[in-house]
Design an enzyme around this catalytic site. Structure first.
Site, PDB file in Angstrom:
ATOM      1  N   ARG A  47       0.632  -1.281   0.071  1.00 29.92           N
ATOM      2  CA  ARG A  47      -0.106  -0.015  -0.117  1.00 29.92           C
ATOM      3  C   ARG A  47       0.958   1.216  -0.062  1.00 29.92           C
ATOM      4  NH1 ARG A  47      -1.871   2.515   4.518  1.00 29.92           N
ATOM      5  NH2 ARG A  47      -1.669   0.529   5.895  1.00 29.92           N
ATOM      6  N   TYR A  99     -12.621  20.805 -15.355  1.00 30.32           N
ATOM      7  CA  TYR A  99     -13.045  19.368 -15.246  1.00 30.32           C
ATOM      8  C   TYR A  99     -14.133  19.612 -14.396  1.00 30.32           C
ATOM      9  CZ  TYR A  99     -13.742  14.353 -14.940  1.00 30.32           C
ATOM     10  OH  TYR A  99     -14.147  12.934 -14.936  1.00 30.32           O
ATOM     11  N   ASP A 172      -3.246  21.234 -13.307  1.00 27.81           N
ATOM     12  CA  ASP A 172      -3.802  20.078 -13.853  1.00 27.81           C
ATOM     13  C   ASP A 172      -3.310  20.071 -15.145  1.00 27.81           C
ATOM     14  OD1 ASP A 172      -5.267  18.027 -15.228  1.00 27.81           O
ATOM     15  OD2 ASP A 172      -7.083  18.126 -14.158  1.00 27.81           O
ATOM     16  N   LYS A 197      -5.660   9.278 -19.633  1.00 20.23           N
ATOM     17  CA  LYS A 197      -5.711   9.957 -21.006  1.00 20.23           C
ATOM     18  C   LYS A 197      -4.429   9.786 -21.506  1.00 20.23           C
ATOM     19  CE  LYS A 197      -9.777  12.365 -19.089  1.00 20.23           C
ATOM     20  NZ  LYS A 197      -9.730  11.687 -17.779  1.00 20.23           N
TER      21      LYS A 197
END
Length: 376
Positions: A47, A99, A172, A197
């Site tokens: 993790r 977004y 971003d 993406k």
């Protein structure tokens, strides 16, 4: 020696060659690991990190010019950047035209924890910073080029303002990718990517990342981001990390073809009576072209335009053989996304985001021409 983009995306994260070993090692599938006397001296549990993830992070960090932490999705990366920086009573500035899920995170979650969320259009953020309107913000988040309308914000100008006030500047960079724009070099503290993406580009995985500047402040932010990821458990698994690392090797080649096609598609749409409001920052005359030409290292493969209405978008897809109806962008397949169907963007019913794939440019233009001609 400083390698070019095409070399860096292929060789990033590689270890020195050892005879008899594969060029790209297989993913290490393990949750717990054998412990020694010092349990923290090596991997102990997947993790907080694992070998396959580290080589991907090293490769992406090299492209960004910072230190990378990967996350399970792009929104996990955005969430980490916000929650690791902000606390109750803080003010955050986000783009009102970015977004829509980022805006939903602000309004639906951050506000619930006492964070003051202010939305400003991308094209107005730099001017707001120059006027001092962003003073007092703890975090300023840019998304440039914005999704889906492709407006571009002057990162360096906003960075100068946030440095003066002490705010953290996060960018971003999903649409541009690290090859198209390097926010950290322009003064940002954080650069964020939805690697689902264009960075990985094959529409077969979910991934995100945040890279921090190699400064004292960046290292402090890296520590907070790492603690957030460890505690919330939103890191990627071994196979996704391996697949992402494999896929980004072709980023330079994919972006080159996608940008070439985008230039041709933007010209076709601008000249065709079925489309209006064409946007692509690489096109001279685009409202963001001047800033994009100065700030971006190369253009992206996403174009936007508006058709007559919803029916026109459906007709376009029916008459096309190569342009597929799908959301997301940056993949190897060329797609059309009618953004109004999702309800999060203030766009017309016929507003379309075209994501140029890596099919032959002439074929895509010819096919789109046929589909557009059917609308008039």
């Amino acid at each position: 020696m400083s390698w070019s983009d095409g070399t860096r995306v292929v060789r990033g994260g590689d270890e020195p060659p050892i005879p008899g070993t594969p060029l790209r090692p297989s993913p290490v599938f393990a949750a717990p690991y054998h412990l020694g006397e010092d349990p923290y001296a090596a991997d102990f549990y997947a993790r907080p990190g694992h070998p396959t993830l580290r080589v991907f992070e090293e490769a992406v960090g090299d492209l960004d010019g910072g230190d990378c932490l990967a996350f399970a999705t792009g929104m996990a990366a955005i969430s980490a950047a916000m929650f690791a920086v902000l606390r109750a009573g803080d003010r955050v500035v986000i783009p009102s035209d970015g977004y829509y899920q980022t805006r939903a995170l602000g309004d639906g979650e951050l506000a619930r924890f006492g964070v003051v969320v202010e939305q400003v259009p991308t094209l107005e953020i730099a001017d707001a910073a120059a006027r001092g309107d962003l003073d007092g913000a703890a975090l300023v988040l840019l998304e440039t080029p914005s999704n889906p309308e492709l407006d571009v914000c002057d990162i360096a100008a906003v960075a100068a303002a946030t440095r003066a006030t002490g705010a953290v500047l996060a960018v971003d960079n999903t649409t541009a990718t690290p090859l198209g724009q390097r926010p950290l070099a322009l003064g940002a503290d954080l650069t964020i990517g939805a690697d689902t993406k264009a960075l990985t580009g094959h529409s077969d995985l979910l991934m995100g990342h945040v890279s921090t500047a190699r400064t004292d402040r960046g290292r402090e932010l890296q520590t907070r981001l790492k603690a957030w990821r460890d505690r919330t458990g939103n890191g990627p698994g071994a196979f996704d990390a391996w697949l992402a690392h494999r896929s980004m090797s072709t980023l330079d080649l994919r972006l080159t073809r996608q940008a070439t096609t985008a230039a041709a598609v933007a010209e076709l749409l601008a000249d065709h009576p079925a489309a209006t409001g064409v946007r692509w920052p690489g096109r001279p005359g685009d409202p963001s072209h001047e800033i994009a030409a100065r700030q971006m290292l190369r253009m992206n493969g996403v174009v936007s335009a508006t058709l007559a209405d919803e029916a026109a978008v459906h007709a376009l897809v029916r008459h096309s053989r190569l342009w597929l109806a799908a959301t997301s962008f940056g993949g190897v397949h060329s797609t059309v996304d009618r953004r109004a169907q999702w309800g999060g963007d203030a766009v017309a019913d016929g507003f379309v985001r075209f994501s140029c794939g890596i099919e032959d440019t002439a074929d895509l233009v010819a096919d789109l021409t046929t589909a557009l001609d059917a609308l008039v």
